[in-house]
Design an enzyme around this catalytic site. Structure first.
Site, PDB file in Angstrom:
ATOM      1  CB  CYS A   1       1.709   5.111   8.853  1.00 54.54           C
ATOM      2  SG  CYS A   1       2.096   6.781   8.258  1.00 54.54           S
TER       3      CYS A   1
ATOM      4  N   GLY B   1       7.189  -2.340  -2.376  1.00 53.27           N
ATOM      5  CA  GLY B   1       6.673  -0.981  -2.523  1.00 53.27           C
ATOM      6  C   GLY B   1       7.472  -0.209  -3.544  1.00 53.27           C
TER       7      GLY B   1
ATOM      8  CE  LYS C   1       3.217  -2.332   4.719  1.00 50.55           C
ATOM      9  NZ  LYS C   1       3.569  -0.962   5.069  1.00 50.55           N
TER      10      LYS C   1
ATOM     11  N   PRO D   1       0.851  -1.191   0.000  1.00 49.51           N
ATOM     12  CG  PRO D   1       0.075  -0.989   2.204  1.00 49.51           C
ATOM     13  CD  PRO D   1       0.811  -1.916   1.292  1.00 49.51           C
ATOM     14  CG  MET D   2       3.636   2.466  -1.545  1.00 49.99           C
ATOM     15  SD  MET D   2       5.062   2.575  -2.647  1.00 49.99           S
ATOM     16  CE  MET D   2       4.514   1.589  -4.036  1.00 49.99           C
TER      17      MET D   2
ATOM     18  CG  ASN E   1       7.323  -3.988   3.229  1.00 48.84           C
ATOM     19  OD1 ASN E   1       7.118  -3.040   3.976  1.00 48.84           O
ATOM     20  ND2 ASN E   1       7.505  -3.829   1.932  1.00 48.84           N
ATOM     21  N   GLY E   2      10.466  -4.683   2.778  1.00 48.24           N
ATOM     22  CA  GLY E   2      11.549  -3.725   2.964  1.00 48.24           C
ATOM     23  C   GLY E   2      12.678  -3.916   1.981  1.00 48.24           C
ATOM     24  CG  ASP E   3      15.364  -1.735   1.914  1.00 47.44           C
ATOM     25  OD1 ASP E   3      14.654  -0.735   1.729  1.00 47.44           O
ATOM     26  OD2 ASP E   3      16.150  -1.852   2.880  1.00 47.44           O
TER      27      ASP E   3
HETATM   28  C1  LIG Z   1       4.835   7.009  -1.019  1.00 51.59           C
HETATM   29  C2  LIG Z   1       4.610   5.943   0.012  1.00 51.59           C
HETATM   30  C3  LIG Z   1       3.368   5.816   0.611  1.00 51.59           C
HETATM   31  C4  LIG Z   1       3.129   4.814   1.562  1.00 51.59           C
HETATM   32  N1  LIG Z   1       1.861   4.646   2.063  1.00 51.59           N
HETATM   33  C5  LIG Z   1       1.603   3.571   2.873  1.00 51.59           C
HETATM   34  C6  LIG Z   1       0.273   3.254   3.272  1.00 51.59           C
HETATM   35  O1  LIG Z   1      -0.709   3.913   2.893  1.00 51.59           O
HETATM   36  N2  LIG Z   1       0.102   2.178   4.087  1.00 51.59           N
HETATM   37  C7  LIG Z   1       1.155   1.403   4.515  1.00 51.59           C
HETATM   38  O2  LIG Z   1       0.955   0.420   5.240  1.00 51.59           O
HETATM   39  N3  LIG Z   1       2.415   1.680   4.138  1.00 51.59           N
HETATM   40  C8  LIG Z   1       2.654   2.717   3.315  1.00 51.59           C
HETATM   41  N4  LIG Z   1       3.939   2.936   2.871  1.00 51.59           N
HETATM   42  C9  LIG Z   1       5.014   1.983   3.261  1.00 51.59           C
HETATM   43  C10 LIG Z   1       5.122   0.849   2.230  1.00 51.59           C
HETATM   44  O3  LIG Z   1       3.943   0.088   2.174  1.00 51.59           O
HETATM   45  C11 LIG Z   1       6.317  -0.080   2.563  1.00 51.59           C
HETATM   46  O4  LIG Z   1       6.095  -0.633   3.832  1.00 51.59           O
HETATM   47  C12 LIG Z   1       7.646   0.662   2.570  1.00 51.59           C
HETATM   48  O5  LIG Z   1       7.775   1.512   1.448  1.00 51.59           O
HETATM   49  C13 LIG Z   1       8.826  -0.335   2.591  1.00 51.59           C
HETATM   50  O6  LIG Z   1       8.770  -1.195   1.477  1.00 51.59           O
HETATM   51  P1  LIG Z   1       9.701  -0.949   0.173  1.00 51.59           P
HETATM   52  O7  LIG Z   1      11.123  -0.874   0.668  1.00 51.59           O
HETATM   53  O8  LIG Z   1       9.441  -2.132  -0.703  1.00 51.59           O
HETATM   54  O9  LIG Z   1       9.260   0.349  -0.417  1.00 51.59           O
HETATM   55  C14 LIG Z   1       4.187   3.937   1.948  1.00 51.59           C
HETATM   56  C15 LIG Z   1       5.448   4.090   1.351  1.00 51.59           C
HETATM   57  C16 LIG Z   1       5.667   5.073   0.395  1.00 51.59           C
HETATM   58  C17 LIG Z   1       7.038   5.174  -0.239  1.00 51.59           C
END
Ligand SMILES: Cc1cc2nc3c(=O)[nH]c(=O)nc-3n(C[C@H](O)[C@H](O)[C@H](O)COP(=O)(O)O)c2cc1C
Length: 327
Positions: free
Chosen positions: A103, A231, A143, A16-17, A207-209
Site C-alpha cells: 500500500c 482489481g 503482496k 483486495p480493495m 497484478n496491474g491493469d
Molecule cells: C479502492 C482500492 C483499494 C485498495 N485496497 C487495497 C488493499 O486493501 N490491499 C492491497 O493489497 N491492495 C489494495 N489496493 C490495490 C489493489 O489490490 C491492486 O494492487 C491495484 O489496484 C492494481 O491492480 P488493478 O490494476 O487490477 O486495479 C487497492 C486498490 C484500490 C483501487
C-alpha cells in the site's frame, strides 16, 4: 501441497480493495462470477489488537457457504501484534494469510508499514516469523510492489523469495508510481525467472491493469506467472471472472445491483448507505439511458428508494442466478 499449489494454472484472484471487497461484495462476486481466490480488505493488526476492535472485526466476516478460498490480508509494523493477529485469524476459517507490503498511501508508508517496509529486510523477516509462529498451519503470502521510490525488483524479490513464501503477488509498480503509469509486466516476468531459480515452490501472482480474463490469460502466457490478480477491472465488468459469455444486459446488471442491496441489508454493515453509491457506476453503465438512471440513483437516500427507481425503469430484471450460493 498447500492451498496455492492446488489451484488451476493459471488461476484468478480478486484483488483486495479497501472499502470495496468487503463481505457483501465478495459474496456478490462469488454468486455471479467467482474468481479462484478472494482476499479480504487489508486489516490493521493495530486495529485488531486495540480496545475498539469491533469495527476491524467486520472486515473478517466470511460468507456462509464460501468455499475455503478466502485469504485474510493484514498490515502493520509490530511483529508482536502480527503474532497475536495470526493466532486470532488462524481459528476463523481462512485459507491463508497475506502480508500487505505494497500500500503506497503516504501516511502509512511514513509509519514504516506496507510499502514502507520494502527494503527493511530485517523487520520483514521478523514479521514473517511472527505470523508463522502464530498460525503455523496457514500458508503465508506477501503482496508487494517493485520498490518505494526506485525500482529494486531484483534485490527486493530475491530477499522475499528466500523467505519460503507460499505465494508472492507482484503489483508491477513502485509505491511512488501509485497507479499513474502502466504496470511494468516486464519486471513481473523478471520475478518469475528469479522464482524459477530461487524458489520454484513459491507461486507468483501478477497484478496491474488487467482488463479482462482473456487479457489475464495472455499476460500469463507471456510472463509465466502462476496466477493473475484483478482489481479495478471489476469496476468495468462485474462478470470479469466469468469464463463463459454471460449476457451483460441492463436487466442482468440491475438484478446484480438489487442483489447487492439485499446482501448489504442482510449483513448489516456499519458502512453508511452513501458508501453503496460507488457501486452504482459498476452496474449502471454503458447502455442507452444508463447515465440518466445513475443520476437519479445518486440522489436516493435509502435502499428502498433505489429499488423503487429501478422497478419504475425496468419491470422484469432477471436474476443472473436463481439461488444464493449453497451451504
Ligand atoms: C479502492 C482500492 C483499494 C485498495 N485496497 C487495497 C488493499 O486493501 N490491499 C492491497 O493489497 N491492495 C489494495 N489496493 C490495490 C489493489 O489490490 C491492486 O494492487 C491495484 O489496484 C492494481 O491492480 P488493478 O490494476 O487490477 O486495479 C487497492 C486498490 C484500490 C483501487
Amino acid at each position: 501441497m498447500n492451498f496455492w499449489q492446488q489451484l488451476p494454472e493459471p488461476f484468478f484472484v480478486l484483488a483486495p480493495m479497501d472499502d470495496v471487497t468487503d463481505v457483501v461484495f465478495r459474496q456478490l462476486v462469488a454468486e455471479i462470477a467467482p474468481p479462484d481466490v478472494f482476499v479480504t480488505e487489508f486489516v490493521s493488526v493495530d486495529g485488531l489488537q486495540s480496545a475498539g476492535r469491533e469495527s476491524t472485526m467486520e472486515r473478517l466476516r466470511i460468507a456462509p457457504g464460501q468455499p475455503n478460498n478466502l485469504i485474510v490480508q493484514i498490515w502493520g509494523n509490530d511483529p508482536e501484534l502480527y503474532y497475536k493477529t495470526a493466532q486470532d485469524v488462524a481459528q476463523m476459517g481462512f485459507a491463508g494469510i497475506d502480508i500487505n507490503l505494497g500500500c503506497p498511501e503516504r501516511g502509512i508508508v511514513a509509519r514504516g508499514c506496507c510499502a514502507g517496509l520494502i527494503g527493511n529486510n530485517e523487520k520483514v523477516a521478523e514479521i514473517l516469523a511472527a505470523v508463522r509462529a502464530g498460525a503455523p498451519n496457514l500458508p503465508l503470502s506477501v503482496k508487494t510492489r517493485l520498490g518505494i521510490r526506485e525500482m529494486v525488483t531484483e534485490e527486493w524479490t530475491t530477499f522475499l523469495l528466500g523467505q519460503d513464501l507460499a505465494a508472492l503477488t507482484i503489483h508491477g509498480r513502485t509505491a511512488r508510481e501509485m497507479s499513474k503509469v502502466p504496470a511494468h509486466w516486464d519486471e513481473i516476468a523478471k520475478v518469475v525467472k528469479l522464482k524459477n531459480e530461487l524458489a520454484p515452490q513459491t507461486v507468483i501472482i501478477g497484478n496491474g491493469d488487467i482488463t479482462s480474463r482473456a487479457h489475464g490469460l495472455a499476460l500469463a502466457a507471456q510472463t509465466g506467472v502462476d496466477g493473475l490478480m484483478i482489481g479495478r477491472g471489476i469496476f468495468h465488468d462485474p462478470f470479469i471472472f466469468d469464463a463463459s459469455d454471460t449476457l451483460r444486459d441492463p436487466d442482468a446488471m440491475l438484478a446484480v445491483l438489487m442483489r447487492h442491496l439485499e446482501l448489504y441489508e442482510q449483513w448489516g454493515s456499519s458502512k453508511s448507505f452513501q458508501t453503496l453509491k460507488k457501486f452504482f457506476k459498476i452496474y449502471v453503465n454503458s447502455w442507452p439511458g444508463a447515465a440518466e438512471l445513475r443520476t437519479e440513483l445518486m440522489e436516493a437516500t435509502t435502499t428502498d428508494e433505489v429499488r423503487r427507481i429501478i422497478q419504475e425503469t425496468y419491470t422484469h430484471p432477471t436474476p443472473p442466478i436463481a439461488a444464493p450460493i449453497p451451504g
